[in-house]
Design a protein around this motif. Structure first.
Motif, PDB file in Angstrom:
ATOM      1  N   UNK A 185       0.781  -1.105   0.018  1.00 16.58           N
ATOM      2  CA  UNK A 185       0.032   0.150  -0.008  1.00 16.58           C
ATOM      3  C   UNK A 185       0.787   1.287  -0.124  1.00 16.58           C
ATOM      4  N   UNK A 186       2.103   1.183   0.575  1.00 21.53           N
ATOM      5  CA  UNK A 186       2.720   2.414   0.626  1.00 21.53           C
ATOM      6  C   UNK A 186       3.396   3.002  -0.862  1.00 21.53           C
ATOM      7  N   UNK A 187       3.564   1.754  -1.728  1.00 25.80           N
ATOM      8  CA  UNK A 187       3.887   2.344  -3.043  1.00 25.80           C
ATOM      9  C   UNK A 187       2.699   3.103  -3.632  1.00 25.80           C
ATOM     10  N   UNK A 188       1.573   2.591  -3.405  1.00 21.60           N
ATOM     11  CA  UNK A 188       0.610   3.761  -3.906  1.00 21.60           C
ATOM     12  C   UNK A 188       0.424   5.184  -3.271  1.00 21.60           C
ATOM     13  N   UNK A 189       0.799   5.316  -1.950  1.00 18.24           N
ATOM     14  CA  UNK A 189       0.936   6.489  -1.201  1.00 18.24           C
ATOM     15  C   UNK A 189       2.049   7.313  -1.748  1.00 18.24           C
ATOM     16  N   UNK A 190       3.210   6.684  -2.194  1.00 21.59           N
ATOM     17  CA  UNK A 190       4.513   7.376  -2.580  1.00 21.59           C
ATOM     18  C   UNK A 190       4.207   7.924  -3.958  1.00 21.59           C
ATOM     19  N   UNK A 202      -3.460  16.684   5.451  1.00 19.89           N
ATOM     20  CA  UNK A 202      -3.590  15.411   6.244  1.00 19.89           C
ATOM     21  C   UNK A 202      -1.989  14.691   6.540  1.00 19.89           C
ATOM     22  N   UNK A 203      -2.002  14.065   7.324  1.00 20.68           N
ATOM     23  CA  UNK A 203      -0.908  13.387   7.445  1.00 20.68           C
ATOM     24  C   UNK A 203      -0.920  12.315   6.511  1.00 20.68           C
ATOM     25  N   UNK A 204       0.330  11.944   5.923  1.00 19.24           N
ATOM     26  CA  UNK A 204       0.176  10.666   4.709  1.00 19.24           C
ATOM     27  C   UNK A 204       0.153   9.412   5.417  1.00 19.24           C
ATOM     28  N   UNK A 205       0.070   9.223   6.582  1.00 15.73           N
ATOM     29  CA  UNK A 205      -0.262   7.885   7.426  1.00 15.73           C
ATOM     30  C   UNK A 205      -1.766   7.794   7.152  1.00 15.73           C
ATOM     31  N   UNK A 206      -2.555   8.575   7.005  1.00 16.73           N
ATOM     32  CA  UNK A 206      -4.013   8.625   6.751  1.00 16.73           C
ATOM     33  C   UNK A 206      -4.472   7.993   5.331  1.00 16.73           C
ATOM     34  N   UNK A 207      -5.527   7.211   5.077  1.00 16.74           N
ATOM     35  CA  UNK A 207      -5.837   6.825   3.921  1.00 16.74           C
ATOM     36  C   UNK A 207      -6.527   7.764   3.326  1.00 16.74           C
ATOM     37  N   UNK A 208      -6.342   8.105   2.263  1.00 20.24           N
ATOM     38  CA  UNK A 208      -7.105   9.415   1.220  1.00 20.24           C
ATOM     39  C   UNK A 208      -6.429  10.462   1.765  1.00 20.24           C
ATOM     40  N   UNK A 209      -5.231  10.505   2.196  1.00 19.41           N
ATOM     41  CA  UNK A 209      -4.771  12.022   2.709  1.00 19.41           C
ATOM     42  C   UNK A 209      -4.534  12.994   1.493  1.00 19.41           C
ATOM     43  N   UNK A 210      -4.762  14.298   1.475  1.00 18.69           N
ATOM     44  CA  UNK A 210      -4.997  15.036   0.738  1.00 18.69           C
ATOM     45  C   UNK A 210      -4.028  16.215   1.067  1.00 18.69           C
ATOM     46  N   UNK A 211      -3.360  17.076   0.321  1.00 23.26           N
ATOM     47  CA  UNK A 211      -2.716  18.350   0.882  1.00 23.26           C
ATOM     48  C   UNK A 211      -3.755  19.310   1.084  1.00 23.26           C
ATOM     49  N   UNK A 212      -3.545  20.259   1.920  1.00 24.83           N
ATOM     50  CA  UNK A 212      -4.649  21.463   2.317  1.00 24.83           C
ATOM     51  C   UNK A 212      -4.931  22.234   1.406  1.00 24.83           C
ATOM     52  N   UNK A 213      -5.945  23.165   1.625  1.00 27.44           N
ATOM     53  CA  UNK A 213      -6.680  23.775   0.785  1.00 27.44           C
ATOM     54  C   UNK A 213      -5.640  24.785  -0.175  1.00 27.44           C
ATOM     55  N   UNK A 233       4.778  25.036   6.014  1.00 27.90           N
ATOM     56  CA  UNK A 233       4.803  23.535   5.728  1.00 27.90           C
ATOM     57  C   UNK A 233       3.389  22.885   5.844  1.00 27.90           C
ATOM     58  N   UNK A 234       3.277  22.193   4.735  1.00 25.50           N
ATOM     59  CA  UNK A 234       1.959  21.378   4.794  1.00 25.50           C
ATOM     60  C   UNK A 234       2.282  20.171   5.276  1.00 25.50           C
ATOM     61  N   UNK A 235       1.317  19.623   6.153  1.00 28.44           N
ATOM     62  CA  UNK A 235       1.306  18.251   6.702  1.00 28.44           C
ATOM     63  C   UNK A 235       1.533  17.136   5.642  1.00 28.44           C
ATOM     64  N   UNK A 236       0.940  17.184   4.616  1.00 29.12           N
ATOM     65  CA  UNK A 236       1.115  16.133   3.516  1.00 29.12           C
ATOM     66  C   UNK A 236       2.222  16.163   2.724  1.00 29.12           C
ATOM     67  N   UNK A 237       2.445  17.394   2.335  1.00 24.50           N
ATOM     68  CA  UNK A 237       4.037  17.580   1.267  1.00 24.50           C
ATOM     69  C   UNK A 237       5.043  17.407   2.414  1.00 24.50           C
ATOM     70  N   UNK A 238       5.132  18.073   3.580  1.00 24.42           N
ATOM     71  CA  UNK A 238       6.192  18.061   4.583  1.00 24.42           C
ATOM     72  C   UNK A 238       7.587  18.709   3.888  1.00 24.42           C
ATOM     73  N   UNK A 239       7.507  19.738   2.927  1.00 27.98           N
ATOM     74  CA  UNK A 239       8.507  20.347   2.582  1.00 27.98           C
ATOM     75  C   UNK A 239       8.098  22.031   2.584  1.00 27.98           C
TER      76      UNK A 239
END
Length: 593
Positions: free
Chosen positions: A282-287, A399-410, A458-464
């Motif tokens: 599943x991590x491959x799809x998140x990456x 959202x943190x990338x550990x959650x299913x269906x995580x997305x960057x903020x608005x 810093x966006x929690x999803x991007x972490x950059x």
């Protein structure tokens, strides 16, 4: 001289036989069989003038006989290979049908006169050459090469025109029209027009077929090449001792994307994880989703600000009436940026200085639409972030990338959709933000709007880190007191108190009325609403700070006018005077002091 004949009628319901045509006809019908039997009985009589059985082939369209038929000779009577009775008949000439007469058998007999055709002219010969060329082109496209040779051997223009009776693309009515046309020149004129149309249809169909075939061949070729490329990569990877995967494609995209240094390092690290991991994980799809998101952000794309102060003011004035304080603040902002750009002072304290404007005022005064006008005046891209009812902090920070269906903020999604790193972002309804157990989105906006911090957001999803300092944020709110104090401290408050009656009339004339006319299916020439009527509508029917109720009132008046026009109670053009509003909207709701 024209020849008078008494002939049995053979009606044709689904075909037309022209002179020179030889056709088999089904004789199972009662009328057809009776006509052939009568013709054979007449030909076999001792005093018969002609030993060949003759019939009159008459098309019957919509139950009515045509005024002209074809004199035909019954050459053979027998059965088709399938067993049905049939007769082979050859068409000879056109016969104009006269009165009915009496003859042997149960057939219908009529008297007819053989029509004489006018002699061929130079125009007739020219049309014959043109039609022969067009017909040959149609036959060649259909692959009927043997018929082309037969067509080339026909020299008589009249016979050439009548040979079109075999053409499958002609409708029954078109063949009947050819039979009724005595002059060969007129027949050839009709045929050349029909042949041109058919040839054009065949050309279009051939073009479509070629495009479809080329597209299918291209897709098949691309599929085969991709399969071969995949097999080659797999073989090369097995020689290196590692399984083939798609991380090479991501590496190439990352290296060619010219990302910021920190972002490129993080992206290459994730690509390395994708390389080491399993595709089934599943991590491959998140990456992959994260890498696609990072690569879609316009890291190095910035639009050039338009420093035409006069042009910017003209855009603002054209889009909005009044609001002079807001327009002056935008012009001041552009003027300061222009002066700093001319002197090379693009940074303040080592970073860009972003502006945060807060437009407050009652609904309908144009706060949201003003953001688009500002973006257009500055030459920037525009994105809108609706904050009404947002209660989750992750909607701002991601959202943190550990959650299913995580997305960057608005905020990140707005920048991605705008296509540049310096857009105008409208934070709509910032006073409607809420808070619950999922966090406080108002607190998350502090870093977004603070010029001292948002260059390293810093966006929690991007972490950059994402630089927001060059973004022009415009917030809107109905009530300034509902905006939290820490958030309000980072904004420059501009109040929109509402419009005067004169400004409402100007807005209605330039914006609201044209829009409602289009929605009602009317034109400006159909309905004329006077300024006095608009002024009374704004003052006595829709007293408000904004213009939303005014627009609804205009729409209601125009809908009633459309209904009156449909019922015949009114005629164009319609003029709406102040006194007419009572009939459309009833009594006024407000009384002027």
């Amino acid at each position: 001289m024209s020849e008078n004949l008494a002939l049995p009628v053979l009606p044709l319901d689904d075909t037309v036989v022209l002179p020179t045509m030889v056709v088999p006809l089904d004789t199972s019908g009662t009328e057809v069989r009776a006509a052939i039997e009568a013709a054979r009985a007449t030909a076999s009589a001792p005093d018969a003038a002609d030993s060949q059985p003759r019939v009159l082939l008459v098309p019957r369209l919509n139950g009515k006989y045509a005024p002209i038929g074809t004199l035909g000779i019954v050459e053979q009577v027998g059965r088709l290979p399938s067993g049905e009775p049939a007769a082979v008949i050859r068409g000879l000439s056109r016969v104009r049908i006269g009165t009915g007469t009496v003859g042997p058998g149960a057939a219908l007999w009529v008297e007819g006169t053989v029509e004489e055709e006018p002699p061929a002219t130079e125009r007739t010969l020219e049309l014959a050459r043109e039609y022969r060329s067009l017909a040959a082109g149609i036959l060649q496209k259909r692959g009927a090469w043997q018929v082309v040779d037969v067509l080339q051997r026909i020299t008589d223009p009249s016979a050439l025109a009548d040979s079109a009776g075999y053409a499958t693309y002609l409708a029954l009515e078109q063949r009947a029209e050819l039979l009724q046309t005595i002059d060969p020149e007129k027949r050839l004129e009709l045929l050349t027009g029909w042949a041109r149309d058919q040839l054009a249809e065949l050309d279009v169909a051939e073009t479509i077929q070629n495009d479809v075939r080329e597209g299918m061949e291209r897709q098949q070729r691309e599929f085969l090449l991709r399969q071969q490329l995949s097999a080659i990569r797999k073989e090369l990877a097995e020689l290196d001792g590692k399984p083939a995967s798609e991380e090479d494609d991501y590496r190439a995209r990352i290296e060619s994307a010219d990302l910021p240094e920190k972002v490129a390092e993080a992206a290459l690290k994730e690509a390395a994880k994708l390389e080491r991991g399993s595709d089934a994980s599943p991590e491959a799809g998140w990456i992959r989703t994260w890498l696609d998101t990072v690569l879609e952000i316009p890291w190095n794309t910035r639009t050039q600000d338009a420093y035409d102060i006069g042009g910017a003011r003209a855009v603002l004035d054209a889009d909005h009436a009044g609001l002079d304080d807001v327009k002056d603040r935008i012009i001041e902002y552009l003027a300061v940026r222009k002066r700093r750009a001319e002197k090379g002072l693009t940074l303040v304290g080592g970073r860009r200085s972003g502006a945060v404007l807060a437009l407050t005022g009652p609904p309908g005064v144009g706060k949201t639409s003003l953001g688009e006008s500002v973006a257009r005046a500055m030459g920037r891209n525009f994105a809108r972030v609706a904050l009404g009812g947002v209660r989750d902090e992750a909607e701002i920070r991601g959202h943190r990338r550990t959650y299913v269906g995580a997305l960057p903020g608005r905020i990140v999604r707005a920048i991605r959709e705008s296509g540049s790193m310096n857009p105008v972002i409208l934070l709509d309804e910032v006073d409607k933000l809420g808070a619950d157990y999922r966090g406080d989105p108002t607190a998350a906006l502090l870093e977004v709007l603070d010029p001292a911090q948002n260059h390293t957001f810093r966006d929690h999803y991007l972490e950059v880190e994402l630089d927001l300092s060059d973004v022009l944020f415009i917030a809107t709110a109905n009530v300034a007191e509902a905006i939290p104090e820490p958030l309000l401290d980072r904004m420059e408050l501009i109040g929109l108190d509402g419009y005067t009656e004169d400004e409402k009339v100007t807005i209605a004339r330039g914006h609201l009325l044209p829009r409602q006319l289009e929605r009602a299916g009317l034109d400006a020439a159909d309905v004329n609403v006077t300024d006095e009527a608009l002024r009374r509508l704004a003052a006595e029917y829709t007293r408000e700070a904004g213009v939303r109720s005014l627009e609804r009132g205009i729409g209601r008046v125009l809908r009633k006018i459309a209904a009156q026009l449909a019922s015949g109670a009114a005629t164009l053009p319609v003029t709406v005077e102040p006194g007419d509003l009572n009939g459309y909207l009833g009594q006024p709701r407000h009384t002027p002091e």
